[in-house]
Design an enzyme around this catalytic site. Structure first.
Site, PDB file in Angstrom:
ATOM      1  N   ARG A   1       1.429  -0.944  -0.213  1.00  0.00           N
ATOM      2  CA  ARG A   1       0.024  -0.176  -0.217  1.00  0.00           C
ATOM      3  C   ARG A   1       0.694   1.877   0.090  1.00  0.00           C
ATOM      4  O   ARG A   1       0.380   1.864  -0.791  1.00  0.00           O
ATOM      5  CB  ARG A   1      -1.098   0.232   1.248  1.00  0.00           C
TER       6      ARG A   1
ATOM      7  N   HIS B   1       0.697   4.111  -3.315  1.00  0.00           N
ATOM      8  CA  HIS B   1       0.066   5.253  -2.245  1.00  0.00           C
ATOM      9  C   HIS B   1       1.442   6.513  -2.773  1.00  0.00           C
ATOM     10  O   HIS B   1       1.177   7.885  -3.156  1.00  0.00           O
ATOM     11  CB  HIS B   1      -0.355   5.490  -0.433  1.00  0.00           C
ATOM     12  N   ASP B   2       2.838   6.203  -2.730  1.00  0.00           N
ATOM     13  CA  ASP B   2       4.019   6.698  -3.345  1.00  0.00           C
ATOM     14  C   ASP B   2       3.550   7.847  -4.650  1.00  0.00           C
ATOM     15  O   ASP B   2       3.904   8.292  -5.195  1.00  0.00           O
ATOM     16  CB  ASP B   2       4.998   6.544  -2.997  1.00  0.00           C
TER      17      ASP B   2
ATOM     18  N   GLU C   1       3.877  14.089   3.167  1.00  0.00           N
ATOM     19  CA  GLU C   1       2.748  13.861   2.131  1.00  0.00           C
ATOM     20  C   GLU C   1       2.019  12.458   2.870  1.00  0.00           C
ATOM     21  O   GLU C   1       1.000  12.479   3.111  1.00  0.00           O
ATOM     22  CB  GLU C   1       3.091  13.023   1.129  1.00  0.00           C
TER      23      GLU C   1
ATOM     24  N   ASN D   1      -3.879   9.540   4.311  1.00  0.00           N
ATOM     25  CA  ASN D   1      -2.166   8.015   4.376  1.00  0.00           C
ATOM     26  C   ASN D   1      -2.585   8.064   5.500  1.00  0.00           C
ATOM     27  O   ASN D   1      -1.011   7.033   5.996  1.00  0.00           O
ATOM     28  CB  ASN D   1      -1.487   9.053   3.629  1.00  0.00           C
TER      29      ASN D   1
ATOM     30  N   HIS E   1      -5.053  -6.907  -3.006  1.00  0.00           N
ATOM     31  CA  HIS E   1      -6.319  -7.134  -1.240  1.00  0.00           C
ATOM     32  C   HIS E   1      -6.762  -8.294  -1.436  1.00  0.00           C
ATOM     33  O   HIS E   1      -7.473  -8.672  -0.126  1.00  0.00           O
ATOM     34  CB  HIS E   1      -7.761  -5.965  -1.967  1.00  0.00           C
TER      35      HIS E   1
ATOM     36  N   ASP F   1      -9.647  -9.872   2.815  1.00  0.00           N
ATOM     37  CA  ASP F   1     -10.107 -11.660   2.113  1.00  0.00           C
ATOM     38  C   ASP F   1      -9.777 -11.965   3.220  1.00  0.00           C
ATOM     39  O   ASP F   1      -9.497 -12.552   3.939  1.00  0.00           O
ATOM     40  CB  ASP F   1      -8.746 -12.083   0.791  1.00  0.00           C
TER      41      ASP F   1
END
Length: 324
Positions: free
Chosen positions: A64, A68-69, A89, A95, A195, A243
Site C-alpha cells: 500500500r 500511495h507513493d 505527504e 495516508n 486486496h 480476503d
C-alpha cells in the site's frame, strides 16, 4: 573485420548502469546497479524477510505504501518524508491509516543497503524492490523490477487529495484515475488484487452495511459477518481481513470472492458488477496464472509513474528526511 562498438555507446551504457546520466537520457533499467551495488536486491530481500517474520502486516503495509507513493508525486519515496510540522505527504488524512510496518520495512532495508553501498541506491528503488519481495514472500509471483529512480524533493500533505482511489469509487471513476498514470483498466483490476492480503478498519465500508437495506451486491452471510465484526459504536481500531478466506496468502481468491459477492469495498465489488470489467474478474478468479502475469506487468508499469531520474532528485541518506 568485426565492427567495433563506438566508445560513446559504451560510455553511455556504463553511465546508465552507474546512475550518472542526465534526466533526458536515463531510463529505468533492470540492471541499473549492476556495477555500483550488485547485491542490492538480495540485501533488500533479506531485510524484508526478517521484517515479515516479525509481522505479516509487512506485506500489505509495504504494498500500500508503494501504491500511495506512486500515485501522488510519482514513485519517488516522497511518502517516506517525516515533517516536524506534520504537513508531509504521509500526514494527509488519507495516508494516516498507512501501516507503520510498511515504513519500517523500507527504513530497515535502506539501512542494510547503506551498510554495503552508501549513497548509491535511492529510497524509491528500495521501496520498489521491497514491494515486489513482499508479494513473492507471501506466495505471489516474482517479477523483475526496473531501477534507477531518484528520491523526490517535494512531500506535501496538501497535494494528496484527489490522487488516490476512494472505497466508494465505481468502475468509471477508477478508470479515470488510473488512466492519468497511463494505467489501463486491466492494470487497475490486476492491482486491485493486492486486496487479497491485508485488512481494513470498519469506517471505509460501514456505509454498505449500515444502509437500509444493506448493499444488495453484498453476499448476505458475508454482510452479516461484517456487521458482527463492526458493531455500531464499536472500537475504531477493529481490523477486518479483506480476503476472508486466505488473508495471508497472495493468491486469486480475492477475485473468487468478488464473484461470490464478498468484495469489501464498493470499489472492489463493482469490478464484478459492471459488465465492462466482469469478464476480467472471472478470468482472474478462474486462473491464478493469468492474474499473476497481469499483476507483475501492472506493477512494472506502476513503478514507472512520475519517476525522477538524473538530476531531478537525490539519493537520500535517510529515507525520512531530505538531504541537508
Amino acid at each position: 573485420m568485426a565492427a567495433r562498438t563506438p566508445f560513446a555507446l559504451v560510455a553511455f551504457v556504463t553511465l546508465v548502469v552507474m546512475g550518472l546520466t542526465s534526466p533526458a537520457d536515463a531510463q529505468l533499467v533492470e540492471n541499473f546497479y549492476a556495477l555500483s551495488c550488485p547485491l542490492v536486491e538480495p540485501i533488500v530481500r533479506q531485510a524484508v524477510a526478517i521484517k515479515l517474520a516479525q509481522t505479516f502486516t509487512t506485506v500489505p503495509g509495504t504494498l500500500r505504501l508503494f501504491f500511495h507513493d506512486c500515485f501522488v508525486e510519482g514513485c519517488d519515496a516522497s511518502i517516506m518524508i517525516a515533517s516536524p510540522n506534520g504537513d508531509a505527504e504521509k500526514d494527509s488524512e488519507t495516508n494516516l491509516s498507512l501501516a507503520g510496518d510498511g515504513f519500517d520495512t523500507v527504513i530497515k532495508a535502506k539501512q542494510a543497503v547503506e551498510a554495503v553501498c552508501p549513497g548509491i541506491v535511492s529510497c524509491a528503488d528500495v521501496l520498489a524492490i521491497a514491494a515486489r519481495d513482499v508479494v513473492t514472500l507471501s506466495g505471489g509471483p516474482s517479477f523483475n523490477v526496473e531501477l534507477g529512480r531518484r528520491d523526490g524533493l517535494i512531500s506535501k500533505a496538501a497535494r494528496v487529495a484527489g490522487n488516490l482511489p476512494e472505497p466508494t469509487f465505481k468502475l468509471g471513476q477508477l478508470n479515470a484515475l488510473f488512466s492519468r498514470h497511463n494505467l489501463t483498466q486491466l492494470d487497475m483490476i490486476a492491482l486491485s488484487g493486492a486486496h487479497t492480503v491485508g485488512f481494513s478498519h470498519c469506517k471505509p465500508f460501514s456505509p454498505r452495511i449500515r444502509s437500509s437495506p444493506i448493499d444488495p451486491t453484498l453476499d448476505r452471510s458475508y454482510a452479516q459477518q461484517l456487521v458482527a465484526a463492526c458493531p455500531e459504536n464499536g472500537p475504531a481500531e477493529v481490523a477486518v481481513d479483506m480476503d476472508p478466506q486466505t488473508p495471508r496468502m497472495f493468491d486469486n481468491l480475492y477475485y473468487q470472492g468478488l464473484v461470490q459477492g464478498k468484495g469489501m469495498f464498493t470499489s472492489d465489488q463493482d469490478l464484478f458488477e459492471d459488465g465492462d470489467s466482469k469478464s476480467t474478474v472471472v478470468e482472474f478468479a478462474n486462473s491464478v496464472g493469468e492474474f499473476y502475469g497481469a499483476f507483475g506487468a501492472a506493477m512494472r508499469k506502476l513503478g514507472r509513474v512520475g519517476v525522477k531520474v538524473g538530476a531531478e532528485g537525490e539519493i537520500r541518506r535517510d529515507c525520512a528526511a531530505f538531504n541537508g
